[in-house]
Enzyme design. Structure first.
Site, PDB file in Angstrom:
ATOM      1  N   LYS A 242       0.559  -1.444  -0.017  1.00  0.00           N
ATOM      2  CA  LYS A 242       0.155  -0.128   0.210  1.00  0.00           C
ATOM      3  C   LYS A 242       1.430   1.105  -0.093  1.00  0.00           C
ATOM      4  O   LYS A 242       0.660   2.298  -0.559  1.00  0.00           O
ATOM      5  CB  LYS A 242      -1.152   0.189   0.909  1.00  0.00           C
ATOM      6  CG  LYS A 242      -1.844  -0.772   0.854  1.00  0.00           C
ATOM      7  CD  LYS A 242      -3.046  -0.760   2.365  1.00  0.00           C
ATOM      8  CE  LYS A 242      -4.382  -2.183   1.737  1.00  0.00           C
ATOM      9  NZ  LYS A 242      -4.171  -3.050   3.118  1.00  0.00           N
TER      10      LYS A 242
HETATM   11  N1  GLU Z   1      -7.756  -8.222   4.713  1.00  0.00           N
HETATM   12  C1  GLU Z   1      -6.831  -9.376   4.215  1.00  0.00           C
HETATM   13  C2  GLU Z   1      -5.346  -8.323   3.927  1.00  0.00           C
HETATM   14  O1  GLU Z   1      -6.112  -6.936   3.265  1.00  0.00           O
HETATM   15  C3  GLU Z   1      -6.770 -10.067   3.024  1.00  0.00           C
HETATM   16  C4  GLU Z   1      -8.119 -11.569   3.736  1.00  0.00           C
HETATM   17  C5  GLU Z   1      -8.017 -12.568   3.398  1.00  0.00           C
HETATM   18  O2  GLU Z   1      -8.122 -12.015   1.651  1.00  0.00           O
HETATM   19  O3  GLU Z   1      -7.928 -13.859   3.986  1.00  0.00           O
HETATM   20  O4  GLU Z   1      -4.467  -8.383   3.769  1.00  0.00           O
END
Ligand code: GLU
Length: 288
Positions: free
Chosen positions: A256
């Site tokens: 990010k």
């Molecule tokens: N929220 C997690 C992320 O943005 C991904 C979770 C998942 O896909 O298991 O890295």
């Protein structure tokens, strides 16, 4: 065609999404579409320190601009908004209780820093690999069973000694990780009261009836951890499809903090989603 396929896209709102996220979510969307199934959007906004409503909104806006769509989530102004993990605390607490009562987890006052200082890197050549929690730091079995609430301490899952966790990834084929060797006792609850990712994602994927998890390869080892939680909670795990990670020109995987390939910047610089989906960046690492 009716189908039982249920997929999800589950970003964490800690920054602007980049092209790598869009590609993973695009693949998730295509897989749901090809299966004639459904896709839901889950906002993984559990960490109040790092998650911001602004990023939840930008993620939805940028993904919609990119052409992603999903079928489920609470109704927000006529379209499907996200399910928000921050509103599902009771479910996570319930799972914490079950795991605690069955003796799978224990309270632990060691921080990530303590574990890093202990220096048990599973793969010293890989600087990003997580450090292993030292086995001799584990408290006796049964520790914490009487706790009524998680309280102000971390909780860890006690991994079975040297058990090999095997699974068939839909894209990668057979995968295997060994407990205490590739990963050690991991966090399920944080001392600031926030359920850890590994626990929350299992509870939600099971509760939402997800049949296939599509996500980046960086989470492959998490799948091994999550399979332990599924087993401990007596839940049926979904299938897993891990996507390749996008890298920048220097070969570093996108994060990010890389602003140049954020969807926001690409959009503001006049790029079109269609052109991005034809670009070499988009196709790098994809087999077919
Ligand atoms: N929220 C997690 C992320 O943005 C991904 C979770 C998942 O896909 O298991 O890295």
């Amino acid at each position: 065609m009716s189908s039982t396929y249920r997929g999800r896209i589950a970003p964490t709102p800690t920054g602007y999404l980049h092209l790598g996220h869009a590609r993973t979510f695009w693949i998730a969307m295509e897989r749901a579409r090809e299966a004639g199934g459904r896709l839901l959007y889950r906002d993984e906004d559990l960490d109040p320190q790092r998650c911001k409503a602004e990023y939840t909104n930008s993620a939805i806006e940028d993904l919609r601009w990119f052409g992603c769509d999903w079928h489920e989530g609470p109704d927000v102004g006529g379209s499907h908004g996200p399910y928000k993990q921050s509103e599902r605390h009771d479910r996570f607490l319930n799972a914490w209780k079950l795991l605690k009562q069955a003796g799978f987890i224990y309270p632990c006052d060691k921080s990530r820093k303590d574990v890093a200082r202990a220096g048990l890197a599973p793969h010293p050549e890989d600087e990003t690999a997580e450090q292993i929690f030292p086995e001799n730091w584990r408290p006796p079995i049964g520790t914490g069973k009487a706790a009524a609430t998680p309280g102000e301490t971390n909780w860890r899952f006690r991994v079975p000694d040297y058990l090999k966790i095997e699974f068939d990834d839909v894209r990668l084929g057979p995968c295997a990780f060994t407990c205490c060797h590739d990963f050690g006792d991991f966090l399920v609850w944080r001392k600031d009261g926030v359920p850890a990712y590994e626990l929350a994602v299992v509870v939600d994927d099971a509760a939402m009836g997800i049949t296939e998890v599509v996500r980046g390869e960086d989470l492959l080892i998490s799948t091994a951890r999550q399979l332990l939680i599924y087993k401990a909670l007596g839940l049926q795990p979904p299938e897993f499809y891990h996507t390749p990670l996008l890298c920048d020109v220097s070969g570093q995987r996108l994060a990010k903090r890389h602003r140049s390939l954020s969807l926001r910047e690409l959009r503001e610089s006049g790029q079109s989603p269609e052109a991005l989906r034809q670009s070499d960046d988009w196709w790098s690492g994809l087999e077919d």
